[in-house]
Design a protein around this motif. Structure first.
Motif, short mmCIF file in Angstrom:
data_model
loop_
_atom_site.label_atom_id
_atom_site.label_comp_id
_atom_site.label_asym_id
_atom_site.label_seq_id
_atom_site.Cartn_x
_atom_site.Cartn_y
_atom_site.Cartn_z
N LEU A 168 4.66 -1.95 -6.54
CA LEU A 168 3.93 -3.80 -6.44
C LEU A 168 5.62 -3.29 -5.42
O LEU A 168 6.51 -2.81 -5.09
N ASN A 169 5.02 -4.25 -4.33
CA ASN A 169 6.24 -4.03 -2.94
C ASN A 169 5.73 -5.67 -2.09
O ASN A 169 5.28 -6.62 -2.15
N TYR A 170 6.81 -5.85 -1.27
CA TYR A 170 6.92 -7.17 -1.15
C TYR A 170 7.06 -7.09 0.15
O TYR A 170 7.47 -6.52 1.44
N LEU A 171 6.55 -8.22 0.84
CA LEU A 171 6.40 -8.45 2.03
C LEU A 171 5.48 -7.82 2.94
O LEU A 171 5.77 -6.61 3.84
N PRO A 172 3.85 -7.31 2.24
CA PRO A 172 3.04 -6.10 3.03
C PRO A 172 2.64 -6.92 4.03
O PRO A 172 3.10 -7.59 4.73
N SER A 173 2.26 -5.63 4.73
CA SER A 173 1.98 -5.44 6.04
C SER A 173 0.12 -6.11 6.22
O SER A 173 0.18 -6.57 6.49
N PHE A 174 -0.13 -6.28 4.89
CA PHE A 174 -1.80 -6.66 5.11
C PHE A 174 -3.00 -6.37 4.99
O PHE A 174 -4.24 -6.41 5.13
N GLY A 175 -2.27 -4.59 5.49
CA GLY A 175 -3.34 -3.84 6.08
C GLY A 175 -4.46 -3.92 7.25
O GLY A 175 -4.08 -4.19 8.12
N ASN A 176 -6.01 -4.38 6.75
CA ASN A 176 -7.25 -4.24 7.68
C ASN A 176 -8.19 -5.75 6.74
O ASN A 176 -8.50 -5.62 7.67
N ILE A 177 -6.60 -6.70 6.56
CA ILE A 177 -7.47 -7.65 5.92
C ILE A 177 -6.84 -8.99 7.47
O ILE A 177 -6.35 -9.00 7.83
N ASP A 178 -8.22 -9.46 7.97
CA ASP A 178 -8.12 -10.27 8.54
C ASP A 178 -7.78 -11.80 8.45
O ASP A 178 -7.87 -12.07 7.31
N ASN A 179 -7.55 -12.34 9.29
CA ASN A 179 -7.38 -14.30 9.19
C ASN A 179 -5.88 -14.46 8.31
O ASN A 179 -7.15 -15.26 7.16
N ALA A 180 -5.48 -13.58 7.99
CA ALA A 180 -5.07 -14.02 6.55
C ALA A 180 -3.06 -14.65 7.33
O ALA A 180 -2.32 -14.63 6.43
N ALA A 181 -2.89 -15.29 8.03
CA ALA A 181 -1.38 -15.38 8.39
C ALA A 181 -1.79 -17.12 7.58
O ALA A 181 -0.81 -17.24 7.91
N PRO A 182 -3.00 -17.84 7.57
CA PRO A 182 -2.61 -19.28 7.15
C PRO A 182 -1.95 -18.92 6.06
O PRO A 182 -1.25 -19.73 6.36
N ASP A 183 -2.73 -17.93 5.04
CA ASP A 183 -2.10 -17.78 3.67
C ASP A 183 -0.90 -17.57 3.93
O ASP A 183 0.28 -17.61 3.21
N PHE A 184 -0.51 -16.67 4.95
CA PHE A 184 0.81 -15.88 4.81
C PHE A 184 2.25 -16.64 4.86
O PHE A 184 2.52 -17.98 4.39
N ILE A 185 1.09 -18.05 6.02
CA ILE A 185 2.15 -19.40 5.95
C ILE A 185 2.91 -19.78 5.21
O ILE A 185 4.05 -20.90 4.59
N LYS A 186 1.21 -20.53 3.97
CA LYS A 186 1.12 -21.40 3.45
C LYS A 186 2.70 -20.65 1.96
O LYS A 186 3.00 -21.80 1.28
N ALA A 187 2.91 -19.75 2.20
CA ALA A 187 3.44 -19.16 1.45
C ALA A 187 4.86 -19.11 1.25
O ALA A 187 5.60 -19.63 0.04
N PHE A 188 5.20 -19.92 2.35
CA PHE A 188 7.02 -19.76 2.51
C PHE A 188 7.06 -21.36 2.56
O PHE A 188 8.05 -22.08 3.29
N VAL A 189 5.80 -22.46 2.36
CA VAL A 189 6.22 -24.19 2.76
C VAL A 189 6.68 -23.76 1.01
O VAL A 189 6.24 -23.61 -0.14
#
Length: 466
Positions: free
Chosen positions: A445-466
């Motif tokens: 289990l880890n915190y704030l991963p880099s999301f490896g080779n996953i594309d287009n994850a930025a919108p979900d990453f940002i929504k997580a902090f609202v």
């Protein structure tokens, strides 16, 4: 929208390097960046342009002598500020003089309705980048009162890595959320650093100090401690994922206890059997009872943040624990034969994403084989032993695909279950498949991963902090 004009000095390599880092960060935030290069003479313009070619993320480039500099700046600012049908107010212009020989009358620039700073390269280039892009972020927030700013305190390396994936934009990437991310260097003066941010996102493990010994409480760098203490006493900026919530991803004992709880819940809610890997806590080599887990992986109790946390040992024989040089205390993790395949699962907001990666190979009984080492030590970030030459004649080959079992639906359901226990905004966990038992096994289990080779994850990453 904001556009940035960077002024660099043709005689200063540091000025060029900082401008390159800032322009890349702006590019990843969808901010237009213009470059104006000061030079004593235009006769060497060809050489200057060649040097500037490395700064590829700018949308315009001008050369200027001390005599023409103000005129060039004024023309560029005027172009940025000019209203259009789609943008009746024009864009906000930010002029940043990465100071060389020539200073500029700031009153002249500000009279053009532009913001201006002079910045001297007196720190590492990465630190300079954080300072400058932080100032740009504050301008964006000041320009739009609806914007909420998340102050980001992480290592410069991590900030650059997440920015490259558009995870830390200086302008709202998801317009309806009005959220931006402002990098804060850990050495910043707390009062000014925290004054204009609405929440703090801290990668605590980037600032851990000391050894892997868990006899004392977690110790962070003096700089981070100073910011935390000031915030508690004065600013009271809320934390995103505070230290108590993050603790289980720092302490492997707490992590495996949590994974035990999660797996019990998942067994009742998942169509596929799920369990956590078996584990044991070893305080000293003289008192361990770890033989029952062999083969196993030896890990430090502290999970991240110090170099030793990635020093691991693959124990193939009973005497391997005596030979292992991984610093105590240990957490022994049951070794699960999984045919060399691992699934990394990323959870952000309501989204669950996953990817498959190569992992450690299967292991057969080795106690009687003198050619097989008792312990193989490795750095999990650099040299994962995906092949074991001593065992190649007896290792299992990959079997049929389990893609029909480990489906997107399975991972989404499992991610939702893990999230209900972990309570973190963005996290990742690792899953392997135990072919013999027919079970999915959660192993990390880890915190704030880099999301490896996953594309287009930025919108979900940002929504997580609202």
């Amino acid at each position: 929208m904001i556009e940035v004009i960077l002024i660099v000095d043709s005689s200063s390599a540091g000025s060029f390097d900082v401008a390159k880092l800032v322009s890349i960060y702006c590019y990843n935030s969808s901010i237009k960046c213009h470059l104006v290069c000061q030079t004593e003479s235009l006769e060497k313009s060809r050489d200057i342009l060649k040097a500037l070619s490395s700064i590829s993320k700018v949308c315009s480039l001008n050369l200027a002598t001390p005599v023409t500099l103000l005129g060039v700046l004024r023309a560029r600012c005027s172009n940025i500020r000019t209203p259009s049908q789609d943008n009746p107010e024009g864009n906000l212009a930010a002029v940043i003089n990465i100071v060389g020989k020539e200073r500029i009358d700031c009153r002249a620039v500000e009279s053009w309705d532009c913001s201006y700073i002079e910045y001297e390269v007196e720190k590492s280039h990465g630190e300079c980048m954080v300072d400058i892009v932080g100032w740009i972020g504050l301008l964006v927030k000041k320009h739009d009162p609806l914007i909420k700013a998340v102050g980001v305190i992480m290592s410069i390396k991590r900030i650059r890595k997440l920015s490259a994936k558009e995870f830390l934009p200086l302008v709202p990437l998801v317009p309806e959320l009005h959220v931006i991310f402002i990098p804060i260097h850990v050495d910043a003066e707390p009062k000014s650093a925290l004054k204009h941010v609405d929440a703090l996102l801290i990668k605590y493990s980037d600032f851990l100090v000391g050894s892997v010994d868990w006899t004392a409480s977690l110790q962070f760098s003096d700089q981070l401690q100073k910011i935390l203490e000031y915030n508690e006493q004065n600013s009271h900026v809320p934390y995103i994922d505070g230290l108590p919530t993050i603790h289980p991803v720092l302490d492997r004992k707490a992590m495996y206890q949590l994974l035990d709880t999660i797996s019990k819940d998942a067994r009742n809610k998942s169509a596929l059997p799920v369990r956590a890997a078996g584990w044991d806590l070893i305080e000293s080599t003289g008192t361990h009872s770890g033989k029952r887990l062999i083969p196993c992986i030896v890990k430090t109790r502290i999970a991240c943040g110090v170099s030793e946390s990635h020093h691991m040992g693959l124990i193939l024989k009973g005497d391997g624990l005596q030979e292992c040089d991984v610093p105590l205390p240990w957490v022994l993790q049951e070794y699960i034969n999984h045919r060399g395949m691992l699934w990394k699962v990323y959870v952000a907001h309501d989204s669950v994403m996953f990817e498959q990666r190569n992992s450690l190979p299967n292991i057969v009984a080795t106690e009687s084989d003198s050619s097989v080492p008792s312990c193989i030590e490795f750095d999990s970030l650099k040299s994962l032993p995906t092949r074991l030459p001593w065992l190649e004649g007896t290792q299992d080959t990959p079997g049929k695909s389990v893609s029909s079992i480990l489906t997107e639906g399975f991972f989404k359901r499992l991610g939702s279950i893990v999230r209900s226990h972990v309570k973190l905004s963005v996290f990742g966990f690792d899953v392997v498949f135990d072919y013999e038992a027919g079970e999915a096994v959660i192993i990390d289990l880890n915190y704030l991963p880099s999301f490896g080779n996953i594309d287009n994850a930025a919108p979900d990453f940002i929504k997580a902090f609202v």
